[in-house]
Design an enzyme around this catalytic site. Structure first.
Site, PDB file in Angstrom:
ATOM      1  N   GLU A  45       0.816  -1.417   0.085  1.00  0.00           N
ATOM      2  CA  GLU A  45       0.018   0.039   0.098  1.00  0.00           C
ATOM      3  C   GLU A  45       0.759   1.254   0.064  1.00  0.00           C
ATOM      4  OE1 GLU A  45      -3.591  -2.040   2.846  1.00  0.00           O
ATOM      5  OE2 GLU A  45      -2.431   0.121   3.389  1.00  0.00           O
ATOM      6  N   ASP A  56      -5.639   9.147  10.797  1.00  0.00           N
ATOM      7  CA  ASP A  56      -4.316   8.847  10.852  1.00  0.00           C
ATOM      8  C   ASP A  56      -3.751   9.292  12.348  1.00  0.00           C
ATOM      9  OD1 ASP A  56      -3.348   6.705   8.795  1.00  0.00           O
ATOM     10  OD2 ASP A  56      -3.914   8.612   7.561  1.00  0.00           O
ATOM     11  N   TYR A 171     -10.324  -5.008   3.714  1.00  0.00           N
ATOM     12  CA  TYR A 171      -9.399  -4.484   5.085  1.00  0.00           C
ATOM     13  C   TYR A 171     -10.175  -4.311   6.254  1.00  0.00           C
ATOM     14  CZ  TYR A 171      -5.794  -1.474   6.803  1.00  0.00           C
ATOM     15  OH  TYR A 171      -4.605  -0.808   7.560  1.00  0.00           O
TER      16      TYR A 171
END
Ligand SMILES: Cc1ncc(COP(=O)(O)O)c(C=O)c1O
Lengths: 265, 404
Positions: A45, A56, A171
């Protein structure tokens, strides 16, 4: 078989690795990508940097800022991807990032660039299935996988919406939170993966908070793949332009642990 | 105005949260179930007379509504054109319109059984209003505030702390409202199970732009009734400053179907539109940030650029999606005024009416100063005086070269 499908068909769990493109500079990224391949990563990725990485934690936020401050442009990311594809015809490459840089010139433009650069799929943090029309049709038209995220808040009622239009792999974000912070308990992983498997045949990769080979192996025992990001990004933060070797070493340790985490199914 | 004009402007968003191409729910999957919950709960609350009764009661007895509609005689005379009226939301408890929305959202949070409140703040007005309702209802509260704003809005930081809030300075980026919002979203993803996020403006993922608008629409509903009672007619022009756009949409929305009423939203032109500014409609283009699609200040790669405004409350590179929509269909006009013009507007109101405005509505006053002289003396302007200036005296003194 697509490159992504092959990566998850090796009869063992796959190691999925994340680094931010252009961190610390666009020139440094190719060697770091090569180190991931050399270390044994099955899927890569590549983070498309964004000014506002809302999902994040501090490590990947800082990586985004380093990349942008080094002048990284979207064009650099596609050039890096295209050159990677020329060097590594087999390893699947997925772009991961936020919606705005992906749609800013039009979703068709973005999907087209992915095709030209040999990118296999994209992960977009802030386009849930409800907003699929923003980019999904363009990706499907171009044959680029749209990898969706499932989370601990994805209950039975929600799962069909997450799976609709998802491709490549699923995911599983194992903690409700941001990247690089806490780690989920292993028994919750086994349960969550079973819950997801009941709804899809897509391979399931588990990530968020996985840092060490031991943790990776524990997760891999219950999943088709394990994603490691912040731990690698931390090495880039620490070693800068010399990060390739430490990144290769950690990747190799992770890959060995993940690959033998469980008997072939 | 063009032929795609809808029959009513007051029926948006659609059931997916879209205002034309704008709005939507661009959030991480972790938040999606919660956003859908909130939407369900808000629908139920909207249909529940008990919810409205409690909201109205708190607005009347705690916030001090209705706020007056005030005719400004000396300002009107000085400008020499249209009659200027102000909707006095600066007289609300906590000194700005922000509290209207906070009352509505804390009631929703309680309905949903949430135990902890978070919020972002720019000028600190929304932070203070959130800390206030949290104290009133006994819920713990964490406020994210850009480090730059913490420095330039020190009195509000202290107020929040007095009210029992934890204030978290955010050092990422330029340390302003956008960064505070990023950090609030990060906290929310990690604490979805027990935390309610009180967003301070009419932006963010659906249903926030709708519910913030609905809670703030008390401004326009009152103003519409008050001006008709006082003058026997509707105003010709409404004027309001725009950060994310909550005070503006609150004033505008109840008038949107009154075709004779023109509306003007005022963005912050900062140092000038050719320099650093925070005017996302004037200088931005559509994109996705903070859960919604709207006009954003951004570069050619879609990287968000830092805004600048003397007013911390307007210093945001986006705008609520309903404004993006109203501008594209031509129902509302948008303009911008610079820091310097806002400073003039600030002083003008102090001098002519004995009212010290916040720097945010000082932008609206600056726009009124430009437009009133071009209108007839029989015409009526209603401008939103959405905040008082106590919090800004240090910034203003600094600009005027005065040491306090
Ligand atoms: C007094 C005042 N007016 C206006 C604003 C801008 O917000 P909005 O455009 O949502 O009304 C703020 C924000 O902090 C404010 O404090």
């Amino acid at each position: 078989m697509t490159r992504l499908a092959s990566a998850f068909s090796k009869g063992r769990p796959a190691l999925v690795t994340f680094i931010t493109g252009g961190d610390p500079t666009p020139d440094a990224t190719p060697a770091i990508l090569d180190a991931l391949v050399a270390g044994g990563a099955d899927v890569i990725e590549l983070g498309l940097p964004f000014t506002d990485p809302m999902a994040d934690g501090p490590a990947i936020q800082a990586a985004n800022i380093r990349a942008l401050e080094a002048g990284t442009k979207t064009a650099d990311i596609f050039r890096i991807a295209a050159e990677f594809r020329a060097r590594h015809p087999e390893t699947p490459l997925v772009l991961m990032g936020y919606a705005n840089p992906m749609i800013t010139r039009g979703a068709e433009w973005f999907a087209g660039e992915c095709v030209k650069a040999g990118v296999d799929g994209i992960i977009c943090v802030d386009i849930p299935n409800e907003e699929d029309a923003e980019i999904g049709p363009a990706l499907r038209e171009a044959g680029i996988a749209f990898i969706r995220l499932a989370t601990p808040t994805t209950d039975k009622a929600r799962l069909p919406a997450v799976l609709e239009n998802s491709s490549g792999f699923l995911y599983y974000v194992s903690v409700a939170g941001i990247t690089g912070k806490q780690q989920a308990a292993v028994d919750t992983i086994a349960q969550a993966v079973a819950h997801l498997k009941a709804g899809t045949d897509l391979p399931i990769a588990v990530g968020f908070g996985v840092r060490t080979p031991e943790q990776a192996a524990a997760f891999a025992a219950h999943a088709d793949g394990v994603v490691v990001g912040s731990a690698l990004v931390d090495l880039v933060a620490q070693h800068g332009a010399n990060a390739a070797e430490p990144v290769r070493a950690l990747t190799q340790a992770l890959a060995e642990a993940v690959h033998k985490a469980r008997e072939p199914a | 105005m063009n032929q795609t004009m809808p029959n009513s402007f007051r029926h948006f968003p659609d059931d997916r949260g879209h205002f034309g191409q704008f709005g939507g729910r661009y959030v991480a999957e972790t938040l999606m179930p919660l956003i859908l919950d909130l939407e369900r709960e808000y629908k139920a609350a909207k249909a529940d007379p008990a919810f409205h009764a409690e909201f109205d009661d708190l607005l009347e007895h705690y916030v001090g509504r209705p706020s007056p509609l005030y005719f400004a005689p000396r300002l009107t005379e000085e400008l020499g054109g249209a009659q200027v009226w102000f909707k006095r939301d600066e007289l609300n408890h906590t000194g700005a319109h922000k509290i209207n929305n906070c009352i509505g959202q804390i009631l929703l949070a309680i309905r949903m059984g949430k135990k902890r409140i978070i919020a972002e703040t720019g000028a600190g007005q929304h932070g203070v209003a959130t800390a206030t309702v949290c104290a009133r209802f006994g819920l713990p509260c964490t406020i994210f505030m850009g480090a730059t704003d913490v420095a330039r809005q020190a009195p509000n930081v202290f107020r929040m702390k007095l009210l029992g809030a934890t204030v978290v300075p955010v050092t990422a980026g330029a340390g302003t409202l956008k960064d505070a919002m990023n950090e609030a979203l990060r906290d929310w993803v990690a604490n979805v199970h027990d935390t309610f996020y009180i967003i301070g403006t009419a932006a963010g993922p659906h249903p926030y732009p709708e519910l913030v608008r609905d809670f703030q629409s008390v401004i326009g509903r009152e103003a519409r009734e008050q001006i008709q009672k006082r003058t026997g007619r509707l105003p010709d022009l409404l004027v309001a400053a725009i950060g994310g756009g909550s005070n503006a949409i609150g004033l505008f929305h109840p008038f949107l179907d009154d075709t004779s009423v023109k509306m003007l939203g005022v963005e912050a032109a900062g140092y000038g539109l050719d320099k650093e500014h925070a005017a996302s409609l004037a200088g931005g283009r559509p994109g996705i940030l903070h859960g919604n699609k709207t006009y954003l200040l951004q570069d050619e790669d879609g990287q968000i650029t830092e805004g600048h405004s003397i007013s911390a409350g307007l210093d945001y590179p986006g705008i609520g999606p309903e404004h993006a929509f109203l501008r594209d269909i031509g129902r509302v006009d948008y303009t911008s005024v610079t820091d310097e013009e806002a400073m003039d507007g600030f002083q003008l109101l102090c001098r002519t009416e004995g009212i010290i405005p916040a720097l945010e509505p000082a932008h609206a006053i600056a726009a009124v100063k430009k437009v009133a002289p071009t209108m007839g003396k029989d015409q009526i302007i209603v401008a939103n005086l959405c905040g008082r200036g106590d919090k800004d005296i240090f910034t203003v003194a600094d600009r005027l070269g005065v040491e306090l």
